[in-house]
Each structure stands twice: as C-alpha cells, then as structure tokens.
Scaffold this active site. Structure first.
Site, PDB file in Angstrom:
ATOM      1  N   CYS A 152       1.114  -0.771   0.568  1.00 48.55           N
ATOM      2  CA  CYS A 152      -0.211  -0.552  -0.064  1.00 48.55           C
ATOM      3  C   CYS A 152       1.413   1.274  -0.044  1.00 48.55           C
ATOM      4  O   CYS A 152       2.050   1.194   0.986  1.00 48.55           O
ATOM      5  CB  CYS A 152      -1.002  -0.305   1.558  1.00 48.55           C
ATOM      6  N   CYS A 168      -2.835   7.715 -12.407  1.00 48.29           N
ATOM      7  CA  CYS A 168      -0.926   7.640 -12.105  1.00 48.29           C
ATOM      8  C   CYS A 168      -1.013   6.717 -11.307  1.00 48.29           C
ATOM      9  O   CYS A 168       0.248   6.288 -10.237  1.00 48.29           O
ATOM     10  CB  CYS A 168      -1.088   8.697 -10.456  1.00 48.29           C
ATOM     11  N   SER A 359      40.027 -17.837  18.160  1.00 50.86           N
ATOM     12  CA  SER A 359      40.270 -17.682  17.427  1.00 50.86           C
ATOM     13  C   SER A 359      39.779 -16.604  15.947  1.00 50.86           C
ATOM     14  O   SER A 359      41.124 -15.998  15.617  1.00 50.86           O
ATOM     15  CB  SER A 359      41.529 -19.062  16.341  1.00 50.86           C
ATOM     16  N   PHE A 360      38.588 -16.223  16.570  1.00 48.35           N
ATOM     17  CA  PHE A 360      38.403 -15.401  15.420  1.00 48.35           C
ATOM     18  C   PHE A 360      37.665 -14.303  16.340  1.00 48.35           C
ATOM     19  O   PHE A 360      36.653 -13.477  15.651  1.00 48.35           O
ATOM     20  CB  PHE A 360      36.791 -16.158  14.366  1.00 48.35           C
ATOM     21  N   ASP A 468      34.560 -24.547  10.963  1.00 48.54           N
ATOM     22  CA  ASP A 468      34.736 -24.938  12.620  1.00 48.54           C
ATOM     23  C   ASP A 468      34.275 -25.943  13.903  1.00 48.54           C
ATOM     24  O   ASP A 468      34.015 -25.409  14.753  1.00 48.54           O
ATOM     25  CB  ASP A 468      35.606 -23.063  13.752  1.00 48.54           C
TER      26      ASP A 468
END
Length: 648
Positions: A152, A168, A359-360, A468
């Site tokens: 809408c 339109c 490690s990350f 992982d």
C-alpha cells in the site's frame, strides 16, 4: 422546509460552500449542499445585484463551477486580487488564465494579463480557466487484486485486494482511502509549466522536458505536514461534483455502508495543491545532476532543454543526496536493504561478562532485550569488499531457524564487526566432557550425537559450511538440547590480501580435516570437512577424551594428520559403545574425504541405532498406586473388597 428553502436559495445564487452566506434561518449541513451540483443558468445574472453599485468588487467565476467576489483596492493588480481566492482552492495563477466576459458579445470573452490594474475592472465579470495543457486531478480508481507482491502506498503494508488509480498508479487498501492524496496529474507537464512558463511549446503541445517520476511525487507528498495532507485529501471536505459523466473505471457513486469508507469521495475533480507541486519540484531540482542539463548546441532550446518530438521517459534513478537530512529520512520499503532491519546499534547493547576468546573473536555476555551472546570478531579496519562479504553472509545466517541451531539475532558494524546470538545458560559440550567430566548415559550420548547431526544436516541443506565444528561450539541448552553456534562467517575465517580473499587453515587443530591442513585446493572446505570434524566430536563423546592426547607438540599433530600418519585411536571407545556407532566414527574420520558419509546418511544411521536400543517398558498389568496425588483419591471400598476381585 425552511432549511430546504434556504438551501435552494443558496444554490440558486451560485455560491460555493466556502463563499456562501447563510442567514440564521437557512443554515444547512454541508452534506445537503453536496447533493446538489451547481449549475449556472443564464437567469442567475438577473437575480444578483450588481456588485459595482455597492462596493469596489469584481465577480469571478472559478474552475469546477465555483465563484467568488473579490474586493479591489487602488494599486492592486489582477494577480494580487485573485491570489487568495486561488490559493485556498489549491490553484496557481501560472496554471490558469483569466478572461473578461463580454456581455455585448454573448458567449465571448477576452483574455487578460495577470498584471492588469484591477481598478479598471471594477464591476466586470471575470472567468478563470485552466490552461489547455494543464490536466485536471481526477483519479480513475478501480478495484484490483494484486497477484504480484505489492504494498500500500499509504500504510506501506502488504496489499492483496485494494484499489488502484488507472491514471497515476496509486494503490491502497480500502481502509486507507481517506488518506489518498487528491493529486492525479501529469507531473512532467506541471513541472515544465512552473519551471519554464515562457518556454516554446513543442509539437506535442507541452515543452519536452524530463518528467518527474511517480516515486518522487509520492516522496514529496510524504514530507508534507499531516494537517496539509488532510486538508486536501479528507473525504469530509466540501467538494463540487462535475456534471460530466464518470469514467468507466471510476468507482460507483451510490451510497455505501457507513462502516466502510467511500473511496469515490476522494476521486472528485479538484485542483492541484500549489504547495505540493512546489515541494515536489524543489526536491527534484535539488537532486538533479548538473550534467543532466547539458546537451549539444544543436539540441538546445532557448530554455536550455532539448525538445524531442517524442516524450522523454521518466528518470528511473535518483541522484544521491548527501547530508544528514538524507541519512535521517526513512527509506522507502522498496529501496531498503533487507539486512537493514537486522543491524543493531552498538549503544543499545550492554556488554557485561567476558566469556572467552577464540581464534576468530571474543565472546561477551550482554543485554539486548534480554540476555544475549555478543561475539566481537577479530577483523580490524575491514575493507569495503570484506564488509560487503560480511553483510552477504549475515543475510544467509539471518534465515536460519532450527531447534538445534543457535538463534541469530543481529549484527553490529560500528567500531567492530560483531554477531549477536541467543544466550545459552548451559555449558558447552567441551566443558561437560573435559572440564566438569559429566557422566552421561550411553543413550544420552547417542541423543547428543543425533541432535548435532540434525543441526548440521539443516546447515548443509542451507548450503552453509560450518568450518569450525568442534565441541566448544556445541552447547547444551536447558538440559540436553543441543545448540550449534559459530557457523558460517567465512569472511572472518579467511585471510584477506588486499581485496582478494585467500583461504587458510581455520579452526582448532584437533578437529581439522587432513585436506584442510594440507591446503592443496583453493577452497578445501566442504561438507566432508565438516563431517570429519563431527567424527572427532563423536570420538570425544564415545571416549571422554581428546584425540592425539599422547602428542604434546601442535606442529607435530599438524604434520602427522596432514600427511596421513596419524588418526584417532578407535580402540579407546567405550566398551558399551554400539557397533553401529563405532562404524560411524570410523567412517567419519576417514582420510579420503570422498569416502566419508554426508549428514543425511549419518542422521538416518543414528536414528536407526536409537530405535534398536533395548528399552525397559513398564508392565501394563500392574497398577501404579504411587502416582495418585492424594491417598484419599483411592476408593477405600476398592481396598476392602473381596480377594477374588483385582485391586486397582
């Protein structure tokens, strides 16, 4: 009857609602007047007294069958006299032409200039009409079922059955009809007329200029104050119905139920609101690129615009606008990135306890509408390519919904890249097995293995590789419910060289597959590499130990596993471990990845194993008196009955 006579008297005099003069005995409601359209008759001229005899006034006939009387003062131009009357009706002098009615030549009129001295026209009758190339604002509504995805234009909600203007393209729900703007115009013509009123008219009758798109028109309408929108769009405003027949596509004018809005009431012929036009043109002029105005000298008109014979198509893209105003403006639904709704402001999240570091990234416990886990990734100064890759992976992670998957709740990008997930009160499987040394029953261990395989099967079905997989990323939530976390995110699990992503061995060494350690392929991660990591988790479950515990050197483990010299010692599996589970562990940790099974096969094997386990069932012939909540619930007569009858 007096009210009705007063209404007829007002209508016969030809006054509009706003200009009508009501005496005390002829006051009527607007709804009564609205039922009668004004029709100007030739006999009306004789019924009205000449305004020039009483004051310095001019009688003016306006568009849409309206009329008014304006006062004239010395030194005022025709533009100054009529400006207020036109403004309250949403008209602009640039869109209209003014004529003087010639009574000596019946039916003829002479056009006047807006700068004409109004004092010279006292006592005359003027007429204001729209210019020929200025369209009226008549909507052409039609019911429509939107089979394709549509929203809408008013409430921005999903739209299935509603209305659409055939002119339109404005679409809306039936209950949103009261907020539909009355504008239904050719915006390119309006823009050309206001920007270049003196430009040369082309072959098509209007200056050939780039048209203003419907999207920009709607954006300008949305920026209007609420009071201004309601002023020109409310269905309760007094309107004048034209005498021309309605179009085929317009809605029926019959009286509707009072419980539903009358959509036709906003489709009447009304003039264009000048402020809405100016706002739309101003926003378009500010956003237009200067290069768009340049053209070859042969194609330039006196106004600086080209004049092709065919209409120029509407611009489909809007030039970017810089500034804080553009950032604070709400983006339309169609242009907003879907991941926008998942981005969390860093100021909304409160970090409390540091849980651990890997490690990350580093994991914190935080507060964001409750307890959450926040993992701040170890990515310093991400490049645009890396940032875009991170957003692409987040778009995949936000679609994961599974009972054995840690719930993804959002992400943060300010200062650091961070992932916000569900908080698990329980410990990880690694802590249960190797720190707390929790003693699980064999059927519990098999169920943990089944839930883990079920979650991994779901991720692989979504084409998500964990990369992982290990016991540290498996959490036992509220008892023995498995939750897998830290999956996906290849962006932060890879090494970046400039704008190119380069794969590297990621994950803990003990759970890494041999092909991942060797890194002979550009991308060694696959479903089979996750299966190998899962096989190490099964080894932990069935032994209570970590593999390669006899090797203390990390580099030695990498070398031996990568070359195929070392593999988990399956002789350490529990003696009561089922043979099917032993075979499954051996298959998952095979050195050749093509020989490893995939998770659909693994899951079916574990489920078959669970069904084959012996179960001790309660005897159905013996009563369970201890289950009664109170002893008085048991019938005392039953206990004192004859011994020949069974006791229940």
């Amino acid at each position: 009857m007096e009210h009705i006579q007063g209404a007829w008297k007002t209508i016969s005099n030809g006054f509009g609602f706003k200009d009508a003069v009501f005496d005390g005995s002829s006051c009527i409601s607007p709804t009564i007047v609205q039922q009668f359209g004004y029709q100007r008759r030739a006999s009306d001229d004789g019924k009205l007294t000449d305004p020039s005899k009483t004051s310095n006034t001019i009688r003016v006939f306006l568009p849409n069958k309206q009329r008014t009387v304006v006062n004239v003062r010395n030194g005022m131009s025709l533009h100054d006299c009529l400006m207020k009357a036109l403004k309250v009706r949403g008209l602009q002098p640039e869109c209209c032409a003014v004529f003087r009615l010639l009574h000596e030549h019946k039916g003829k009129k002479a056009r006047l200039d807006w700068n004409t001295d109004a004092a010279s026209l006292i006592g005359e009758e003027l007429q204001v009409d729209f210019l020929d190339h200025v369209p009226l604002t008549t909507h052409n509504f039609a019911r429509k079922t939107f089979l394709k995805l549509a929203f809408c234009d008013i409430c921005q909600k999903f739209l299935l059955n509603g209305f659409r203007c055939q002119t339109c393209g404005y679409k809306f729900h039936e209950h949103c009809s009261t907020k539909v703007p009355t504008m239904c115009v050719d915006w390119s013509n309006i823009r050309q007329l206001l920007l270049f009123p003196n430009s040369t008219i082309g072959d098509s009758g209007v200056p050939a200029l780039p048209s203003l798109t419907m999207r920009r028109m709607r954006e300008s309408v949305s920026r209007m104050p609420v009071s201004s929108q309601h002023r020109y769009s409310t269905p309760h405003a007094f309107t004048f119905n034209t005498s021309s027949p309605s179009s085929e596509g317009s809605l029926s004018q019959r009286q509707r139920s009072t419980s539903t809005p009358n959509v036709h009431m906003v489709s009447t012929t009304l003039p264009v609101d000048s402020r809405m036009i100016e706002d739309a043109i101003r926003s378009h002029s500010e956003s237009a690129s200067p290069s768009a105005l340049s053209s070859s000298p042969n194609n330039l008109s006196p106004t600086g615009w080209s004049q092709p014979k065919t209409p120029v198509p509407a611009q489909r893209e809007r030039a970017p606008v810089s500034g804080t105003q553009e950032k604070n403006k709400i983006r339309p639904r169609g242009q907003r990135d879907s991941s926008y709704y998942w981005e969390i402001e860093a100021s909304e999240v409160m970090l409390s306890t540091r849980i651990g570091s890997g490690s990350f990234g580093t994991v914190y416990k935080g507060k964001w509408h409750g307890d959450v886990a926040v993992k701040i990734l170890k990515v310093v100064d991400p490049t645009p390519e890396q940032f875009q890759a991170f957003r692409n992976e987040v778009a995949v992670l936000r679609k994961t919904r599974h009972v054995n998957i840690l719930l993804f709740m959002g992400y943060m990008t300010k200062d650091n890249l961070a992932i916000v997930t569900q908080w698990c009160e329980g410990s990880s499987l690694y802590k249960h097995l190797h720190v707390q040394e929790t003693k699980f029953q064999m059927f519990q261990l098999i169920d943990i293995a089944r839930q883990t395989a079920q979650g991994m099967d779901y991720l692989h079905a979504k084409n998500i590789i964990h990369r992982d997989m290990k016991s540290n990323n498996i959490f036992l939530h509220e008892g023995l419910t498995v939750k897998i976390g830290d999956f996906g995110l290849a962006t932060v699990k890879s090494r970046w060289s400039g704008s190119q992503q380069v794969e590297q061995p990621t994950g803990s060494v003990l759970w890494m597959a041999p092909e991942v350690i060797r890194m002979q392929d550009n991308n060694p991660f696959s479903f089979q590499s996750d299966v190998y990591s899962y096989g190490i988790v099964l080894y932990e479950l069935m032994t209570g130990e970590l593999p390669y515990s006899h090797i203390n050197n990390r580099d030695q483990i990498i070398f031996m596993v990568g070359r195929g010299y070392a593999s988990p010692d399956l002789s350490k599996l529990y003696k009561n471990c089922p043979k099917a589970m032993k075979r499954l562990v051996a298959d998952c940790v095979k050195k050749v990845k093509e020989e490893r099974p995939l998770f659909p096969q693994i899951l079916s094997s574990i489920e078959l194993l669970q069904h084959s386990l012996p179960k001790i069932n309660r005897s159905a012939s013996e009563p369970s008196l201890h289950r009664a909540a109170h002893t008085e619930d048991i019938n005392a007569c039953t206990l004192t009955t004859s011994p020949r009858l069974p006791v229940f």
